[in-house]
Scaffold this active site. Structure first.
Site, PDB file in Angstrom:
ATOM      1  CB  SER A 217      -1.115   0.380   1.434  1.00 18.32           C
ATOM      2  OG  SER A 217      -1.921   1.041   0.590  1.00 18.32           O
ATOM      3  CG  ASP A 281      -6.222  -3.547  -3.468  1.00 17.53           C
ATOM      4  OD1 ASP A 281      -6.576  -2.385  -3.350  1.00 17.53           O
ATOM      5  OD2 ASP A 281      -5.227  -3.370  -3.126  1.00 17.53           O
ATOM      6  CG  HIS A 336      -5.862  -2.394  -0.054  1.00 17.71           C
ATOM      7  ND1 HIS A 336      -4.020  -2.105  -1.037  1.00 17.71           N
ATOM      8  CD2 HIS A 336      -4.963  -1.722   1.271  1.00 17.71           C
ATOM      9  CE1 HIS A 336      -3.867  -1.449  -0.475  1.00 17.71           C
ATOM     10  NE2 HIS A 336      -3.909  -0.909   0.577  1.00 17.71           N
TER      11      HIS A 336
END
Length: 432
Positions: A217, A281, A336
Protein backbone atom coordinates in the site's frame (compact mmCIF):
# COMPACT_ATOMS: atom_id res chain seq x y z
CA UNK A 1 19.51 -16.83 -11.94
CA UNK A 2 19.20 -14.35 -9.06
CA UNK A 3 19.71 -11.38 -11.38
CA UNK A 4 16.75 -12.52 -13.48
CA UNK A 5 14.68 -12.86 -10.31
CA UNK A 6 15.66 -9.29 -9.45
CA UNK A 7 14.42 -8.15 -12.86
CA UNK A 8 17.56 -7.55 -14.90
CA UNK A 9 15.56 -8.52 -18.01
CA UNK A 10 12.27 -7.08 -16.76
CA UNK A 11 11.20 -10.61 -15.78
CA UNK A 12 10.93 -11.78 -19.38
CA UNK A 13 10.14 -15.51 -19.39
CA UNK A 14 9.23 -15.34 -15.70
CA UNK A 15 6.04 -13.29 -16.03
CA UNK A 16 3.94 -13.67 -19.15
CA UNK A 17 0.53 -12.53 -20.46
CA UNK A 18 -2.14 -11.94 -21.53
CA UNK A 19 -3.24 -13.87 -18.45
CA UNK A 20 -0.55 -13.48 -15.84
CA UNK A 21 1.72 -16.49 -15.38
CA UNK A 22 4.50 -16.60 -12.83
CA UNK A 23 7.64 -18.71 -12.68
CA UNK A 24 7.70 -20.84 -9.49
CA UNK A 25 11.15 -19.57 -8.44
CA UNK A 26 10.02 -15.98 -8.78
CA UNK A 27 6.76 -16.76 -6.99
CA UNK A 28 8.73 -18.27 -4.09
CA UNK A 29 10.93 -15.18 -3.81
CA UNK A 30 7.94 -12.83 -3.85
CA UNK A 31 6.31 -14.84 -1.06
CA UNK A 32 9.55 -14.78 0.94
CA UNK A 33 9.79 -11.00 0.66
CA UNK A 34 6.08 -10.76 1.49
CA UNK A 35 6.69 -12.63 4.75
CA UNK A 36 9.50 -10.23 5.65
CA UNK A 37 7.09 -7.40 4.89
CA UNK A 38 4.27 -8.83 7.01
CA UNK A 39 6.62 -8.59 10.00
CA UNK A 40 6.11 -4.81 9.87
CA UNK A 41 2.43 -5.17 10.69
CA UNK A 42 2.93 -7.85 13.32
CA UNK A 43 5.62 -5.83 15.11
CA UNK A 44 3.87 -2.43 14.95
CA UNK A 45 2.48 -1.47 18.36
CA UNK A 46 -1.07 -0.11 17.97
CA UNK A 47 -1.96 -0.20 21.68
CA UNK A 48 -2.47 3.42 22.85
CA UNK A 49 -1.65 2.43 26.44
CA UNK A 50 1.70 0.92 25.50
CA UNK A 51 4.97 2.69 26.16
CA UNK A 52 5.98 1.88 22.59
CA UNK A 53 2.77 3.08 20.98
CA UNK A 54 3.32 3.74 17.24
CA UNK A 55 6.73 2.08 17.43
CA UNK A 56 8.05 -1.47 17.13
CA UNK A 57 7.15 -3.89 19.91
CA UNK A 58 10.54 -5.59 19.90
CA UNK A 59 14.20 -4.72 20.18
CA UNK A 60 15.98 -4.63 16.85
CA UNK A 61 18.05 -7.78 17.42
CA UNK A 62 15.00 -9.75 18.60
CA UNK A 63 12.34 -8.73 16.11
CA UNK A 64 12.68 -11.48 13.49
CA UNK A 65 13.18 -14.15 16.15
CA UNK A 66 10.06 -13.09 18.06
CA UNK A 67 8.05 -13.25 14.84
CA UNK A 68 9.28 -16.72 13.87
CA UNK A 69 11.61 -15.47 11.14
CA UNK A 70 14.89 -16.26 12.89
CA UNK A 71 15.77 -18.79 10.15
CA UNK A 72 15.19 -16.26 7.38
CA UNK A 73 18.93 -15.58 7.16
CA UNK A 74 18.50 -11.83 7.61
CA UNK A 75 19.64 -9.55 10.40
CA UNK A 76 17.86 -6.27 11.13
CA UNK A 77 20.35 -3.40 11.08
CA UNK A 78 18.11 -0.35 11.52
CA UNK A 79 14.55 0.71 12.28
CA UNK A 80 13.04 3.40 10.05
CA UNK A 81 10.69 6.17 11.18
CA UNK A 82 8.54 8.53 9.11
CA UNK A 83 6.97 11.81 10.21
CA UNK A 84 3.69 12.68 8.46
CA UNK A 85 2.50 16.26 8.82
CA UNK A 86 -0.39 16.54 11.27
CA UNK A 87 -1.69 20.00 10.49
CA UNK A 88 -0.48 23.55 10.29
CA UNK A 89 0.31 23.89 13.99
CA UNK A 90 1.16 20.35 15.06
CA UNK A 91 4.78 19.23 14.91
CA UNK A 92 5.48 16.01 12.98
CA UNK A 93 5.76 12.92 15.16
CA UNK A 94 7.84 9.93 14.16
CA UNK A 95 6.10 6.60 13.58
CA UNK A 96 7.82 3.30 12.99
CA UNK A 97 7.41 2.63 9.29
CA UNK A 98 9.69 -0.37 8.66
CA UNK A 99 13.21 -1.71 8.91
CA UNK A 100 16.44 -2.43 7.05
CA UNK A 101 17.91 -5.94 7.10
CA UNK A 102 20.85 -7.66 5.42
CA UNK A 103 21.79 -11.24 4.67
CA UNK A 104 25.32 -11.97 5.87
CA UNK A 105 27.62 -14.89 6.61
CA UNK A 106 27.91 -14.19 10.32
CA UNK A 107 26.05 -17.37 11.25
CA UNK A 108 25.36 -20.76 9.74
CA UNK A 109 21.79 -19.74 8.84
CA UNK A 110 22.98 -16.56 7.15
CA UNK A 111 25.73 -18.42 5.29
CA UNK A 112 23.18 -20.89 3.97
CA UNK A 113 20.89 -18.05 2.93
CA UNK A 114 23.71 -16.22 1.18
CA UNK A 115 24.66 -19.39 -0.70
CA UNK A 116 21.05 -19.89 -1.77
CA UNK A 117 20.59 -16.25 -2.77
CA UNK A 118 23.90 -16.04 -4.61
CA UNK A 119 24.72 -12.60 -3.19
CA UNK A 120 24.41 -10.34 -0.18
CA UNK A 121 20.91 -8.91 -0.10
CA UNK A 122 19.98 -5.57 1.51
CA UNK A 123 16.23 -5.49 2.24
CA UNK A 124 14.13 -2.48 3.20
CA UNK A 125 10.53 -3.26 4.22
CA UNK A 126 7.77 -0.64 4.55
CA UNK A 127 4.36 -1.18 6.11
CA UNK A 128 1.21 0.45 4.73
CA UNK A 129 -1.15 3.10 6.05
CA UNK A 130 -2.30 2.76 9.65
CA UNK A 131 -2.67 6.19 11.34
CA UNK A 132 -4.95 9.03 10.26
CA UNK A 133 -2.10 11.46 9.38
CA UNK A 134 -0.84 8.77 7.00
CA UNK A 135 -4.32 8.53 5.47
CA UNK A 136 -4.24 12.30 5.04
CA UNK A 137 -0.91 12.01 3.24
CA UNK A 138 -2.51 9.50 0.87
CA UNK A 139 -5.16 12.06 -0.08
CA UNK A 140 -2.58 14.78 -0.89
CA UNK A 141 -2.74 13.77 -4.52
CA UNK A 142 -1.29 16.89 -6.16
CA UNK A 143 1.91 16.29 -8.12
CA UNK A 144 5.14 18.01 -7.12
CA UNK A 145 8.73 17.73 -8.41
CA UNK A 146 10.76 15.10 -6.59
CA UNK A 147 13.99 17.12 -6.81
CA UNK A 148 16.21 14.43 -5.28
CA UNK A 149 19.41 15.26 -7.18
CA UNK A 150 20.86 18.54 -5.84
CA UNK A 151 22.58 19.41 -9.13
CA UNK A 152 19.81 18.27 -11.47
CA UNK A 153 16.36 18.59 -9.85
CA UNK A 154 14.47 17.57 -13.02
CA UNK A 155 11.20 19.51 -12.56
CA UNK A 156 9.41 17.21 -15.03
CA UNK A 157 9.86 14.25 -12.67
CA UNK A 158 6.87 14.66 -10.39
CA UNK A 159 5.45 12.51 -7.59
CA UNK A 160 2.47 12.66 -5.24
CA UNK A 161 2.91 15.41 -2.65
CA UNK A 162 1.69 13.29 0.27
CA UNK A 163 4.10 10.43 -0.37
CA UNK A 164 6.96 12.87 -0.87
CA UNK A 165 6.10 14.66 2.38
CA UNK A 166 6.09 11.40 4.30
CA UNK A 167 9.46 10.49 2.74
CA UNK A 168 11.21 13.81 3.36
CA UNK A 169 9.56 15.38 6.46
CA UNK A 170 11.77 15.60 9.53
CA UNK A 171 10.94 14.46 13.04
CA UNK A 172 11.01 17.25 15.58
CA UNK A 173 10.10 15.98 19.03
CA UNK A 174 10.78 12.25 19.36
CA UNK A 175 13.95 10.46 20.34
CA UNK A 176 13.37 7.64 17.83
CA UNK A 177 13.97 9.49 14.57
CA UNK A 178 15.58 12.92 14.45
CA UNK A 179 16.13 12.82 10.70
CA UNK A 180 13.74 12.40 7.82
CA UNK A 181 12.81 8.98 6.54
CA UNK A 182 14.88 9.71 3.45
CA UNK A 183 18.01 10.66 5.40
CA UNK A 184 17.74 7.58 7.62
CA UNK A 185 17.42 5.26 4.62
CA UNK A 186 20.12 6.76 2.41
CA UNK A 187 22.55 6.79 5.32
CA UNK A 188 21.94 3.14 6.23
CA UNK A 189 21.96 1.82 2.66
CA UNK A 190 25.20 3.71 1.97
CA UNK A 191 26.74 2.28 5.15
CA UNK A 192 25.86 -1.30 4.21
CA UNK A 193 27.15 -0.87 0.66
CA UNK A 194 30.39 0.60 2.00
CA UNK A 195 30.73 -2.29 4.43
CA UNK A 196 30.29 -4.77 1.60
CA UNK A 197 32.93 -2.94 -0.44
CA UNK A 198 35.42 -2.95 2.45
CA UNK A 199 34.87 -6.65 3.02
CA UNK A 200 35.52 -7.29 -0.66
CA UNK A 201 38.79 -5.35 -0.51
CA UNK A 202 39.97 -7.15 2.63
CA UNK A 203 39.01 -10.67 1.52
CA UNK A 204 39.96 -10.14 -2.09
CA UNK A 205 36.89 -12.08 -3.18
CA UNK A 206 33.90 -11.09 -5.23
CA UNK A 207 30.76 -10.43 -3.20
CA UNK A 208 27.73 -9.43 -5.23
CA UNK A 209 25.11 -7.30 -3.54
CA UNK A 210 21.49 -6.47 -4.33
CA UNK A 211 19.10 -3.87 -2.93
CA UNK A 212 15.53 -5.11 -2.54
CA UNK A 213 12.76 -2.77 -1.45
CA UNK A 214 9.40 -4.23 -0.51
CA UNK A 215 6.23 -2.44 0.55
CA UNK A 216 2.48 -2.75 0.88
CA UNK A 217 0.00 0.00 0.00
CA UNK A 218 1.54 3.34 1.05
CA UNK A 219 4.75 1.46 1.87
CA UNK A 220 5.17 0.47 -1.76
CA UNK A 221 5.15 4.17 -2.65
CA UNK A 222 7.96 4.82 -0.18
CA UNK A 223 9.84 1.82 -1.58
CA UNK A 224 9.59 3.22 -5.11
CA UNK A 225 10.68 6.69 -4.00
CA UNK A 226 13.70 5.20 -2.24
CA UNK A 227 14.59 3.07 -5.26
CA UNK A 228 14.49 6.10 -7.54
CA UNK A 229 16.44 8.16 -5.00
CA UNK A 230 19.22 5.56 -4.74
CA UNK A 231 19.59 5.21 -8.50
CA UNK A 232 19.27 8.93 -9.23
CA UNK A 233 22.08 9.68 -6.78
CA UNK A 234 24.12 6.71 -7.99
CA UNK A 235 24.54 5.19 -4.54
CA UNK A 236 24.33 1.68 -6.01
CA UNK A 237 27.43 2.29 -8.15
CA UNK A 238 30.02 1.05 -5.69
CA UNK A 239 33.74 1.33 -6.37
CA UNK A 240 35.46 -1.82 -7.61
CA UNK A 241 32.31 -3.23 -9.24
CA UNK A 242 31.90 -3.37 -12.99
CA UNK A 243 28.09 -3.26 -12.69
CA UNK A 244 25.82 -1.32 -10.37
CA UNK A 245 24.04 -3.15 -7.59
CA UNK A 246 20.52 -3.97 -8.86
CA UNK A 247 17.72 -2.04 -7.18
CA UNK A 248 14.40 -3.89 -7.20
CA UNK A 249 10.97 -3.02 -5.80
CA UNK A 250 8.43 -5.73 -4.94
CA UNK A 251 5.14 -3.88 -4.49
CA UNK A 252 1.98 -5.36 -2.93
CA UNK A 253 -1.24 -3.45 -3.57
CA UNK A 254 0.62 -0.24 -4.33
CA UNK A 255 -0.92 2.98 -5.68
CA UNK A 256 0.45 5.13 -8.47
CA UNK A 257 3.30 7.36 -7.32
CA UNK A 258 4.20 9.81 -10.07
CA UNK A 259 3.65 11.07 -13.60
CA UNK A 260 4.99 9.80 -16.91
CA UNK A 261 8.21 11.77 -16.40
CA UNK A 262 8.78 9.88 -13.15
CA UNK A 263 8.16 6.54 -14.84
CA UNK A 264 10.49 7.40 -17.72
CA UNK A 265 13.28 8.48 -15.37
CA UNK A 266 12.92 5.35 -13.24
CA UNK A 267 13.42 3.25 -16.35
CA UNK A 268 16.42 5.34 -17.42
CA UNK A 269 18.27 4.95 -14.11
CA UNK A 270 17.55 1.21 -13.89
CA UNK A 271 14.85 0.89 -11.22
CA UNK A 272 13.09 -2.48 -11.54
CA UNK A 273 9.54 -2.76 -10.19
CA UNK A 274 7.33 -5.83 -9.92
CA UNK A 275 3.80 -4.87 -8.86
CA UNK A 276 1.57 -7.56 -7.34
CA UNK A 277 -1.99 -6.28 -7.62
CA UNK A 278 -5.47 -7.57 -6.91
CA UNK A 279 -7.75 -6.59 -9.78
CA UNK A 280 -10.48 -5.89 -7.19
CA UNK A 281 -8.25 -3.66 -5.04
CA UNK A 282 -9.26 0.01 -5.44
CA UNK A 283 -5.98 1.27 -3.91
CA UNK A 284 -4.06 0.10 -6.97
CA UNK A 285 -6.20 2.44 -9.08
CA UNK A 286 -5.30 5.52 -7.01
CA UNK A 287 -4.38 8.29 -7.35
CA UNK A 288 -5.42 9.26 -10.85
CA UNK A 289 -8.84 7.64 -11.08
CA UNK A 290 -9.68 9.91 -14.01
CA UNK A 291 -6.21 11.03 -15.06
CA UNK A 292 -3.90 8.08 -15.59
CA UNK A 293 -1.94 6.16 -18.22
CA UNK A 294 -5.14 5.39 -20.16
CA UNK A 295 -6.17 9.06 -20.46
CA UNK A 296 -5.53 10.69 -23.88
CA UNK A 297 -2.93 13.39 -23.38
CA UNK A 298 -2.52 14.72 -26.94
CA UNK A 299 -5.17 16.14 -29.28
CA UNK A 300 -4.48 15.77 -32.99
CA UNK A 301 -6.08 18.45 -35.20
CA UNK A 302 -5.04 18.19 -38.82
CA UNK A 303 -1.26 18.12 -38.90
CA UNK A 304 -0.94 19.69 -35.48
CA UNK A 305 -0.71 18.06 -32.05
CA UNK A 306 -1.88 19.86 -28.95
CA UNK A 307 -0.97 18.77 -25.46
CA UNK A 308 -3.97 18.54 -23.16
CA UNK A 309 -3.80 20.70 -20.01
CA UNK A 310 -3.99 17.58 -17.85
CA UNK A 311 -1.11 15.77 -19.59
CA UNK A 312 1.43 16.66 -16.91
CA UNK A 313 -1.05 15.71 -14.16
CA UNK A 314 -1.66 12.12 -15.25
CA UNK A 315 -0.47 9.47 -12.81
CA UNK A 316 1.27 6.44 -14.32
CA UNK A 317 2.16 3.06 -12.85
CA UNK A 318 5.80 1.95 -12.99
CA UNK A 319 7.01 -1.57 -13.67
CA UNK A 320 5.69 -5.04 -14.52
CA UNK A 321 2.32 -6.17 -13.17
CA UNK A 322 1.39 -9.54 -11.67
CA UNK A 323 -2.40 -9.73 -11.36
CA UNK A 324 -4.27 -11.68 -8.69
CA UNK A 325 -8.02 -11.85 -8.22
CA UNK A 326 -9.64 -12.34 -4.83
CA UNK A 327 -12.50 -10.68 -2.94
CA UNK A 328 -14.98 -11.13 -0.12
CA UNK A 329 -18.47 -9.68 0.18
CA UNK A 330 -18.38 -10.35 3.91
CA UNK A 331 -15.20 -8.32 4.41
CA UNK A 332 -14.59 -5.83 1.57
CA UNK A 333 -11.31 -4.70 3.13
CA UNK A 334 -9.88 -8.15 2.43
CA UNK A 335 -9.19 -7.14 -1.19
CA UNK A 336 -6.33 -4.93 0.04
CA UNK A 337 -5.02 -7.07 2.90
CA UNK A 338 -1.38 -8.14 2.68
CA UNK A 339 -2.22 -11.64 3.95
CA UNK A 340 -4.66 -11.99 1.08
CA UNK A 341 -1.91 -11.15 -1.39
CA UNK A 342 0.52 -13.64 0.14
CA UNK A 343 -2.07 -16.42 0.37
CA UNK A 344 -3.12 -15.72 -3.20
CA UNK A 345 0.48 -16.21 -4.35
CA UNK A 346 0.79 -19.41 -2.34
CA UNK A 347 -2.39 -20.99 -3.68
CA UNK A 348 -3.03 -20.10 -7.32
CA UNK A 349 -5.67 -22.04 -9.25
CA UNK A 350 -4.60 -25.49 -10.34
CA UNK A 351 -4.59 -26.10 -14.05
CA UNK A 352 -2.14 -23.52 -15.31
CA UNK A 353 0.35 -24.53 -17.95
CA UNK A 354 4.05 -23.87 -18.34
CA UNK A 355 5.79 -20.76 -19.56
CA UNK A 356 8.61 -22.74 -21.14
CA UNK A 357 9.18 -26.43 -21.66
CA UNK A 358 9.63 -28.14 -18.32
CA UNK A 359 8.33 -25.11 -16.46
CA UNK A 360 5.45 -25.44 -13.99
CA UNK A 361 4.41 -21.82 -13.62
CA UNK A 362 0.76 -21.34 -12.77
CA UNK A 363 -1.83 -18.75 -13.60
CA UNK A 364 -2.21 -16.35 -10.71
CA UNK A 365 -5.97 -16.10 -10.31
CA UNK A 366 -7.70 -16.78 -7.02
CA UNK A 367 -11.31 -17.97 -7.22
CA UNK A 368 -14.14 -16.60 -5.09
CA UNK A 369 -14.45 -19.95 -3.27
CA UNK A 370 -10.80 -19.77 -2.30
CA UNK A 371 -11.27 -16.18 -1.16
CA UNK A 372 -14.05 -17.30 1.19
CA UNK A 373 -11.77 -20.00 2.58
CA UNK A 374 -9.07 -17.41 3.21
CA UNK A 375 -11.60 -15.22 4.97
CA UNK A 376 -12.56 -18.04 7.33
CA UNK A 377 -8.89 -18.31 8.29
CA UNK A 378 -8.62 -14.57 8.94
CA UNK A 379 -11.82 -13.63 10.79
CA UNK A 380 -9.77 -11.60 13.23
CA UNK A 381 -9.00 -9.04 10.54
CA UNK A 382 -12.37 -7.30 10.63
CA UNK A 383 -12.13 -6.97 14.39
CA UNK A 384 -8.79 -5.20 14.21
CA UNK A 385 -9.72 -2.48 11.73
CA UNK A 386 -11.03 -0.12 14.41
CA UNK A 387 -7.84 -0.62 16.40
CA UNK A 388 -5.61 0.23 13.46
CA UNK A 389 -7.38 3.54 12.84
CA UNK A 390 -6.50 4.75 16.27
CA UNK A 391 -5.94 8.51 16.03
CA UNK A 392 -8.94 10.70 16.84
CA UNK A 393 -7.83 13.67 14.76
CA UNK A 394 -10.00 12.91 11.77
CA UNK A 395 -9.69 16.50 10.61
CA UNK A 396 -6.35 15.54 9.04
CA UNK A 397 -8.16 13.08 6.81
CA UNK A 398 -10.92 15.58 6.03
CA UNK A 399 -8.37 18.25 5.07
CA UNK A 400 -6.50 15.79 2.89
CA UNK A 401 -9.68 14.64 1.17
CA UNK A 402 -10.71 18.25 0.58
CA UNK A 403 -7.33 18.86 -1.07
CA UNK A 404 -7.87 15.77 -3.20
CA UNK A 405 -11.30 16.98 -4.39
CA UNK A 406 -10.14 20.55 -4.95
CA UNK A 407 -7.26 19.45 -7.17
CA UNK A 408 -9.47 17.25 -9.38
CA UNK A 409 -12.24 19.86 -9.63
CA UNK A 410 -9.67 22.47 -10.64
CA UNK A 411 -8.17 20.23 -13.31
CA UNK A 412 -11.60 19.28 -14.67
CA UNK A 413 -12.56 22.97 -14.82
CA UNK A 414 -9.41 23.85 -16.74
CA UNK A 415 -9.95 20.92 -19.09
CA UNK A 416 -13.52 22.01 -19.78
CA UNK A 417 -12.37 25.55 -20.62
CA UNK A 418 -9.68 24.12 -22.88
CA UNK A 419 -12.22 22.01 -24.77
CA UNK A 420 -14.58 24.98 -25.14
CA UNK A 421 -11.71 27.02 -26.57
CA UNK A 422 -10.85 24.26 -29.03
CA UNK A 423 -14.48 24.03 -30.10
CA UNK A 424 -14.58 27.78 -30.70
CA UNK A 425 -11.34 27.73 -32.67
CA UNK A 426 -12.57 24.80 -34.75
CA UNK A 427 -15.36 27.07 -36.02
CA UNK A 428 -12.88 29.62 -37.27
CA UNK A 429 -10.31 29.48 -40.04
CA UNK A 430 -7.49 28.89 -37.54
CA UNK A 431 -7.49 25.13 -38.13
CA UNK A 432 -7.94 25.40 -41.89
Amino acid sequence: MWREIQGCNDWQGLVAGPATWLHPLLRGEIIRYGELLSACYKAFDVDPSSARHLHCKFARDDMLRNLGLHHSGYRVTKYIYASPHEGATAAPRGRWIGYVAVSQSSSSDDAETKTRLGREDIVVAFRGTVTSPEWAANFMSSLTPAGFHPLDPRPGVQVEAGFLSLYTSKESGCRFGLRSCREQLLSEVSRLLKKNQNKREVDGTRSDVSITLVGHSMGSSLALLLAYDICELGLNNTAGCTTAAPVTVFSFGGPRVGNSGFKRRCEEVGVKVLRVVNVNDPVTKLPGVFLNETTPRVLVAGNEEYEMPWSCSCYVHVGVEVALEFFSIQNPGWVHDLDGYIDGLRCPNVGGGAIDDGDDGMELTVSSDFAWKLLDDHQSISGSVDQLLMDDDWNYMVDGFADFLAMHVTMLGRSALFLVLLFYLSKTSWFE
